[in-house]
Design a protein around this motif. Structure first.
Motif, PDB file in Angstrom:
ATOM      1  N   SER A 129       0.851  -1.202   0.000  1.00 36.50           N
ATOM      2  CA  SER A 129       0.000   0.000   0.000  1.00 36.50           C
ATOM      3  C   SER A 129       0.882   1.245   0.000  1.00 36.50           C
ATOM      4  O   SER A 129       2.090   1.158   0.271  1.00 36.50           O
ATOM      5  CB  SER A 129      -0.922   0.042   1.236  1.00 36.50           C
ATOM      6  N   SER A 140       0.514   3.532   2.187  1.00 35.91           N
ATOM      7  CA  SER A 140       0.828   3.730   3.608  1.00 35.91           C
ATOM      8  C   SER A 140       2.060   2.919   3.984  1.00 35.91           C
ATOM      9  O   SER A 140       2.932   3.391   4.723  1.00 35.91           O
ATOM     10  CB  SER A 140      -0.363   3.302   4.475  1.00 35.91           C
ATOM     11  N   ASN A 199       5.110   4.673   2.731  1.00 35.79           N
ATOM     12  CA  ASN A 199       5.554   5.738   3.632  1.00 35.79           C
ATOM     13  C   ASN A 199       6.262   5.162   4.857  1.00 35.79           C
ATOM     14  O   ASN A 199       7.257   5.704   5.329  1.00 35.79           O
ATOM     15  CB  ASN A 199       4.359   6.598   4.067  1.00 35.79           C
ATOM     16  N   THR A 204      -1.473   8.825   6.829  1.00 35.50           N
ATOM     17  CA  THR A 204      -0.325   7.907   6.869  1.00 35.50           C
ATOM     18  C   THR A 204       0.950   8.508   6.250  1.00 35.50           C
ATOM     19  O   THR A 204       1.931   7.799   6.079  1.00 35.50           O
ATOM     20  CB  THR A 204      -0.669   6.539   6.234  1.00 35.50           C
ATOM     21  N   CYS A 225       2.192   9.819  -3.690  1.00 36.17           N
ATOM     22  CA  CYS A 225       1.050   8.905  -3.811  1.00 36.17           C
ATOM     23  C   CYS A 225      -0.041   9.472  -4.716  1.00 36.17           C
ATOM     24  O   CYS A 225      -0.708   8.738  -5.430  1.00 36.17           O
ATOM     25  CB  CYS A 225       0.484   8.601  -2.425  1.00 36.17           C
ATOM     26  N   ASP A 226      -0.232  10.785  -4.664  1.00 37.20           N
ATOM     27  CA  ASP A 226      -1.300  11.407  -5.464  1.00 37.20           C
ATOM     28  C   ASP A 226      -0.738  12.124  -6.677  1.00 37.20           C
ATOM     29  O   ASP A 226      -1.447  12.924  -7.301  1.00 37.20           O
ATOM     30  CB  ASP A 226      -2.077  12.418  -4.600  1.00 37.20           C
TER      31      ASP A 226
HETATM   32  C1  PLP Z   1      -0.832  11.574  -0.023  1.00 35.24           C
HETATM   33  C2  PLP Z   1      -1.142  10.155   0.341  1.00 35.24           C
HETATM   34  N1  PLP Z   1      -0.208   9.429   0.974  1.00 35.24           N
HETATM   35  C3  PLP Z   1      -0.435   8.151   1.316  1.00 35.24           C
HETATM   36  C4  PLP Z   1      -1.620   7.527   1.016  1.00 35.24           C
HETATM   37  C5  PLP Z   1      -1.845   6.112   1.442  1.00 35.24           C
HETATM   38  O1  PLP Z   1      -1.983   5.227   0.366  1.00 35.24           O
HETATM   39  P1  PLP Z   1      -2.779   3.829   0.561  1.00 35.24           P
HETATM   40  O2  PLP Z   1      -4.220   4.151   0.581  1.00 35.24           O
HETATM   41  O3  PLP Z   1      -2.372   3.036  -0.653  1.00 35.24           O
HETATM   42  O4  PLP Z   1      -2.302   3.231   1.822  1.00 35.24           O
HETATM   43  C6  PLP Z   1      -2.623   8.243   0.369  1.00 35.24           C
HETATM   44  C7  PLP Z   1      -3.902   7.580   0.063  1.00 35.24           C
HETATM   45  O5  PLP Z   1      -4.670   7.952  -0.755  1.00 35.24           O
HETATM   46  C8  PLP Z   1      -2.384   9.592   0.014  1.00 35.24           C
HETATM   47  O6  PLP Z   1      -3.321  10.322  -0.592  1.00 35.24           O
END
Ligand code: PLP
Length: 431
Positions: free
Chosen positions: A82, A84, A87, A119, A190-191
């Motif tokens: 993921s 998260s 990170n 996260t 991530c975005d």
């Molecule tokens: C900026 C950002 N970081 C981290 C994440 C976490 O990603 P995930 O949902 O794949 O754990 C997101 C989730 O959308 C996010 O928008």
């Protein structure tokens, strides 16, 4: 069965799977703010991966990591389960004792934004470091480099920031500042997969960067993410944290890649202790499976088209709503080439309704919206009783929390849907 026969059988099978996309009926068909576009190519590769029966990370993941590396221009890509986890791995890699004085230790400060996803912040606190929150700018929804510079103290060890909703922050200047001050920079992309600053891809400025492949994102694997870096040592440490904390680098199913499996001496372990079971870090297991990676591999072929479609949808929606005096739109710095995640807007005080009534009215028309994730993280229940520091004020963050929202621009939106969103927003705000 030969490989070609298997391929033909998969093709045949997929002929019978309908690409379910019901005709759009305004006000009846839901228009999600985000979503995935997954078709036959993804399904074919996932079936192939299933037929391999390998299940853990394997050849599809190798190919996916390589394709990501080519796109990103990054030397090392490590997929995880993921964004998260990405990170968590990226942050954890900076805590390794191998960095000596540069290693982040409990009690050290890490500068971040309160306007964002939880996260991005959580790994800092889980480790016992202190998040220091800097305000964002309500034009870009990103932090300003000067504000980060003012927040630096002798205890600052890292800056960990997301490129908000696909709009890059000035990573060039921030990376230079961090280098000068001996501070790590983690770019949460991530975005923002495909976003550029001064022509250079986000994630290539800092020490290490992250991606999410949750369905809302630029490409999807369902659940999934990746860490990328061009620093060999960081990559090795990140891999250790991802893979149980192990010292050895053998791939699943591989033994004795280093040729010293039974001849090393580590910590206080007996000499010759099997290297496979020597652990350098208190790690995790956050690997991606081959089934998931197969989906990502097929998505990589579509990524440039997805980014382009997001840009087109953003431009269409922005143009269509530009005349709406009650909305404040983002202002993109000229060096920024965003890879839009959504269209962020702030509902001005002049609007005839509150933000919550606006969201409800759109919802009644089956139009999905999203807020800026956690809004101001400091005001979230999960922050109660946690140690943190606010660098200055969080007034713009509060404004975005109270009056901000974003509309979808994902590639699955048709022009009819975008027209319906535009018409609905105009109707609600002119009431
Ligand atoms: C900026 C950002 N970081 C981290 C994440 C976490 O990603 P995930 O949902 O794949 O754990 C997101 C989730 O959308 C996010 O928008």
């Amino acid at each position: 069965m030969q490989n070609e026969e298997i391929q033909a059988a998969i093709e045949e099978l997929l002929q019978h799977v309908p690409d379910a996309r019901p005709a759009f009926e305004p006000g009846k068909t839901p228009i999600p703010a985000s979503g995935k576009v997954v078709g036959k190519e993804e399904k074919a590769l996932m079936v192939e991966a299933a037929l391999d029966g390998w299940l853990t990370t394997g050849r599809f993941n190798d190919a996916f990591e390589a394709a990501l590396g080519d796109f990103l221009g990054a030397k090392h890509v490590l997929t995880v389960n993921s964004g998260s986890s990405a990170n968590l791995v990226a942050f954890s890699a900076l805590t390794s004792p191998r960095w000596g004085k540069r290693a982040i230790r409990p009690g050290d400060e890490v500068i971040t934004a309160a306007a964002g996803f939880p996260t991005t912040i959580a790994p800092i606190m889980q480790f016992g470091a202190i998040p220091v929150f800097v305000d964002v700018d309500a034009d870009t929804w990103n932090v300003d480099v000067d504000a980060v510079a003012r927040a630096i103290t002798p205890r600052t060890k890292a800056v960990m920031l997301a490129h908000t909703l696909g709009v890059p922050f000035d990573a060039e200047r921030l990376a230079a500042l961090c280098r000068e001050r001996g501070i790590w920079l983690v770019e949460d992309c991530c975005d923002a997969l495909g976003a550029r600053w001064n022509g250079r891809l986000t994630g290539s400025f800092g020490d290490i960067a992250t991606l999410s492949f949750y369905p809302a994102h630029h490409i999807t694997t369902g659940e999934g993410g990746a860490v990328f870096t061009s620093n060999d040592e960081l990559a090795q440490i990140a891999e250790s944290f991802r893979d149980w904390g192990r010292h050895c680098h053998c791939r699943p199913g591989q033994d004795n890649a280093c040729g010293r499996r039974y001849s090393g001496q580590y910590g206080e372990l007996p000499e010759g202790y099997d290297h496979k079971y020597v652990y350098a870090h208190a790690g995790y297991n956050l690997k991606m499976t081959d089934l998931t990676a197969a989906c990502g591999l097929a998505q990589m072929r579509r990524l440039p088209g997805f980014i382009e479609k997001r840009k087109q949808n953003y431009a269409y929606l922005h143009n269509g709503l530009a005349g709406c005096a009650h909305l404040r739109f983002p202002v993109t710095p000229e060096q920024a080439d965003p890879s839009w995640f959504g269209l962020p807007v702030i509902l001005k005080e002049s609007a005839p309704c509150s933000r919550v009534d606006f969201l409800k009215a759109l919802n009644r028309r089956r139009i999905g919206t999203r807020l800026m994730f956690a809004g101001n993280a400091v005001r979230q229940p999960f922050m109660e009783g946690r140690p943190y520091r606010v660098a200055d004020v969080l007034t713009q963050t509060d404004l975005i929390m109270e009056r901000g929202l974003w509309l979808g621009v994902w590639p699955g939106l048709s022009q009819e849907m975008l027209d319906y969103i535009i018409g609905s927003v105009q109707a609600i705000l002119s009431a």
